[in-house]
Design a protein around this motif. Structure first.
Motif, mmCIF file in Angstrom:
data_model
loop_
_atom_site.group_PDB
_atom_site.id
_atom_site.type_symbol
_atom_site.label_atom_id
_atom_site.label_comp_id
_atom_site.label_asym_id
_atom_site.label_seq_id
_atom_site.Cartn_x
_atom_site.Cartn_y
_atom_site.Cartn_z
ATOM 1 N N ASP A 1 -13.772 57.283 1.267
ATOM 2 C CA ASP A 1 -13.015 57.574 2.486
ATOM 3 C C ASP A 1 -13.947 58.069 3.589
ATOM 4 O OD1 ASP A 1 -10.596 56.857 1.339
ATOM 5 O OD2 ASP A 1 -10.070 58.908 0.752
ATOM 6 N N SER A 2 -14.893 58.941 3.213
ATOM 7 C CA SER A 2 -15.833 59.475 4.198
ATOM 8 C C SER A 2 -16.746 58.382 4.736
ATOM 9 C CB SER A 2 -16.670 60.598 3.569
ATOM 10 O OG SER A 2 -15.841 61.672 3.148
ATOM 11 N N ALA A 3 -17.249 57.525 3.848
ATOM 12 C CA ALA A 3 -18.115 56.428 4.283
ATOM 13 C C ALA A 3 -17.361 55.460 5.185
ATOM 14 C CB ALA A 3 -18.673 55.698 3.062
ATOM 15 N N ALA A 4 -16.102 55.171 4.835
ATOM 16 C CA ALA A 4 -15.292 54.260 5.640
ATOM 17 C C ALA A 4 -15.115 54.793 7.056
ATOM 18 C CB ALA A 4 -13.935 54.051 4.979
ATOM 19 N N ALA A 5 -14.914 56.104 7.172
ATOM 20 C CA ALA A 5 -14.758 56.710 8.494
ATOM 21 C C ALA A 5 -16.030 56.530 9.324
ATOM 22 C CB ALA A 5 -14.412 58.189 8.352
ATOM 23 N N VAL A 6 -17.186 56.656 8.692
ATOM 24 C CA VAL A 6 -18.452 56.459 9.398
ATOM 25 C C VAL A 6 -18.575 55.021 9.884
ATOM 26 C CG1 VAL A 6 -20.963 56.445 9.141
ATOM 27 C CG2 VAL A 6 -19.625 58.306 8.141
ATOM 28 N N LEU A 7 -18.173 54.068 9.048
ATOM 29 C CA LEU A 7 -18.306 52.650 9.380
ATOM 30 C C LEU A 7 -17.244 52.167 10.367
ATOM 31 C CD1 LEU A 7 -19.061 51.227 5.820
ATOM 32 C CD2 LEU A 7 -20.696 51.619 7.672
ATOM 33 N N GLY A 8 -16.165 52.919 10.506
ATOM 34 C CA GLY A 8 -15.108 52.527 11.424
ATOM 35 C C GLY A 8 -13.948 51.803 10.766
ATOM 36 N N ALA A 9 -13.928 51.751 9.431
ATOM 37 C CA ALA A 9 -12.794 51.152 8.735
ATOM 38 C C ALA A 9 -11.568 52.036 8.907
ATOM 39 C CB ALA A 9 -13.112 50.978 7.250
ATOM 40 N N THR A 10 -10.446 51.424 9.196
ATOM 41 C CA THR A 10 -9.238 52.192 9.485
ATOM 42 C C THR A 10 -8.300 52.315 8.295
ATOM 43 O OG1 THR A 10 -8.164 50.176 10.293
ATOM 44 C CG2 THR A 10 -9.297 51.557 11.922
ATOM 45 N N ASP A 11 -8.593 51.607 7.221
ATOM 46 C CA ASP A 11 -7.688 51.573 6.069
ATOM 47 C C ASP A 11 -8.535 51.375 4.820
ATOM 48 O OD1 ASP A 11 -5.511 51.377 4.401
ATOM 49 O OD2 ASP A 11 -4.585 49.678 5.421
ATOM 50 N N VAL A 12 -8.289 52.183 3.787
ATOM 51 C CA VAL A 12 -9.031 52.081 2.532
ATOM 52 C C VAL A 12 -8.037 51.920 1.400
ATOM 53 C CG1 VAL A 12 -10.698 53.173 0.976
ATOM 54 C CG2 VAL A 12 -10.873 53.543 3.456
ATOM 55 N N ARG A 13 -8.252 50.899 0.573
ATOM 56 C CA ARG A 13 -7.364 50.640 -0.564
ATOM 57 C C ARG A 13 -8.187 50.586 -1.853
ATOM 58 N NH1 ARG A 13 -2.568 48.138 1.418
ATOM 59 N NH2 ARG A 13 -2.444 48.619 3.662
ATOM 60 N N TRP A 14 -7.536 50.952 -2.967
ATOM 61 C CA TRP A 14 -8.141 50.868 -4.295
ATOM 62 C C TRP A 14 -7.236 49.988 -5.149
ATOM 63 C CZ3 TRP A 14 -6.965 55.070 -8.360
ATOM 64 C CH2 TRP A 14 -7.607 54.788 -9.575
ATOM 65 N N LEU A 15 -7.805 48.992 -5.794
ATOM 66 C CA LEU A 15 -6.994 48.088 -6.615
ATOM 67 C C LEU A 15 -6.494 48.747 -7.900
ATOM 68 C CD1 LEU A 15 -8.749 44.601 -6.321
ATOM 69 C CD2 LEU A 15 -6.830 45.527 -4.999
ATOM 70 N N GLY A 16 -7.067 49.894 -8.270
ATOM 71 C CA GLY A 16 -6.521 50.662 -9.386
ATOM 72 C C GLY A 16 -7.283 50.589 -10.686
ATOM 73 N N TYR A 17 -8.487 50.001 -10.679
ATOM 74 C CA TYR A 17 -9.230 49.801 -11.916
ATOM 75 C C TYR A 17 -10.387 50.789 -12.041
ATOM 76 C CZ TYR A 17 -6.473 45.581 -11.779
ATOM 77 O OH TYR A 17 -5.416 44.720 -11.718
#
Length: 258
Positions: free
Chosen positions: A58-74
Motif C-alpha cells: 500500500d505504501s509503495a503504491a502511494a509512492v508510485l501513484g496507484a489509486t487502487d490496490v487489490r490482492w487476489l487472496g493467495y
C-alpha cells in the motif's frame, strides 16, 4: 484517460519490474490499479504479521501513484524445491491452478473497465514459479475479457551482463548466472522500451517502502539495499528503461504503452 491494471506476483515486484512505468502512467493522469497475486508471506511469517507485506505494498503504491490496490487472496509459493503447506485460510498460488486466479483477475479487469493489463513474460522473468503462474493468469484473463495485454520483461542479454557483474561482487551466485540464459526475453522479441529516467528516484522510494524485504538476510536483500541507497543519477543507467512484450504484436509506438 485510460485505466491500467498491473498484475504482480508478490509485493515489491511492482517496484522492481514496472515501477517507473506505473509512475509515468499515473503522472500522465491515467488510473493505475495495482493487483498482487500473493501476500508474499512464507512459512513461519504467516502468523506474526499476516498483512505486513501487503501494508508495505500500500505504501509503495502511494509512492508510485496507484489509486487502487487489490490482492487476489493467495499465499507465496516460494522459490525452492519444496512447496510448503498452505497457511491458515490461504492457498499457495501454484496450488490454486490458473482458472480460479484468472477469474478473480478478470473480474477486477471488468469492474474497473481496464484498457490495458500488464502481466509477466513467458519465462516468468527470472523463473520464480509464482511469476510463471502470473504470466499464465494474465494471459487467461486477457483472453476472457478481451483487454489489451503487455508483459513486463528485461532483455535477456542485459540480465546476463548485470548478473555477471553482481556475481563477481558476490551479490548473486554462479548458478543464477547460468540460469539467466533462459530468463526474461531475447532483446529482438521485445516490443516496447519505456524511458522512465524521470522516475528513477520514485522507483527507489517505492522499493524502500518494502522494508521487510530490504532489511532481510541474503544476497537479494543486499542488492535491494544497494539499489535503494545509491543516488538516482548513479542507478539511472541501469534502471532508466523498462521493457515489455506485447504478445499480439505492438499496437502503440515502441516508447509508450498507451
Amino acid at each position: 484517460m485510460a485505466t491500467v491494471v498491473a498484475l504482480n506476483a508478490h509485493p515489491d515486484d511492482e517496484s522492481i519490474f514496472m515501477g517507473g512505468t506505473l509512475a509515468t502512467l499515473a503522472a500522465a493522469g491515467h488510473r493505475v490499479v495495482l493487483v498482487v497475486a500473493t501476500d508474499g508471506m512464507m512459512l513461519g511469517e504467516d502468523e506474526a504479521e499476516p498483512r505486513q507485506r501487503l501494508n508495505e505494498l500500500d505504501s509503495a503504491a502511494a509512492v508510485l501513484g496507484a489509486t487502487d490496490v487489490r490482492w487476489l487472496g493467495y499465499a507465496d509459493s516460494g522459490h525452492g524445491a519444496e512447496l510448503y503447506p498452505d497457511p491458515p485460510g490461504r492457498v499457495r498460488l501454484v496450488r490454486a491452478g490458473i482458472e480460479e486466479p484468472a477469474e478473480r483477475l478478470a473480474a477486477i479487469v471488468q469492474e474497473v473497465g481496464a484498457d490495458l493489463l500488464i502481466g509477466y513474460d513467458p519465462a516468468g522473468g527470472y523463473g520464480h514459479r509464482d511469476h510463471v503462474a502470473v504470466h499464465a493468469i494474465a494471459r487467461r484473463a486477457a483472453e476472457a475479457t478481451g483487454v489489451r495485454l503487455v508483459e513486463a520483461t528485461v532483455p535477456r542479454e542485459i540480465a546476463v551482463r548485470i548478473l555477471g557483474v553482481t556475481t563477481r561482487l558476490r551479490l548473486t551466485r554462479d548458478h543464477d548466472l547460468a540460469a539467466a540464459q533462459a530468463w526474461f526475453t531475447p532483446s529482438a522479441e521485445i516490443t516496447h522500451r519505456i524511458d522512465v529516467h524521470r522516475f528513477v528516484g520514485t522507483k527507489q522510494r517505492a522499493l524502500g517502502a518494502h522494508r521487510s524485504e530490504i532489511n532481510g538476510p541474503g544476497r537479494a536483500a543486499r542488492l535491494m539495499r544497494l539499489l535503494r541507497a545509491l543516488p538516482p543519477w548513479l542507478v539511472s543507467p541501469v534502471v532508466r528503461t523498462e521493457y515489455y512484450l506485447e504478445p499480439s504484436g505492438p499496437t502503440t509506438p515502441v516508447d509508450r504503452l498507451l
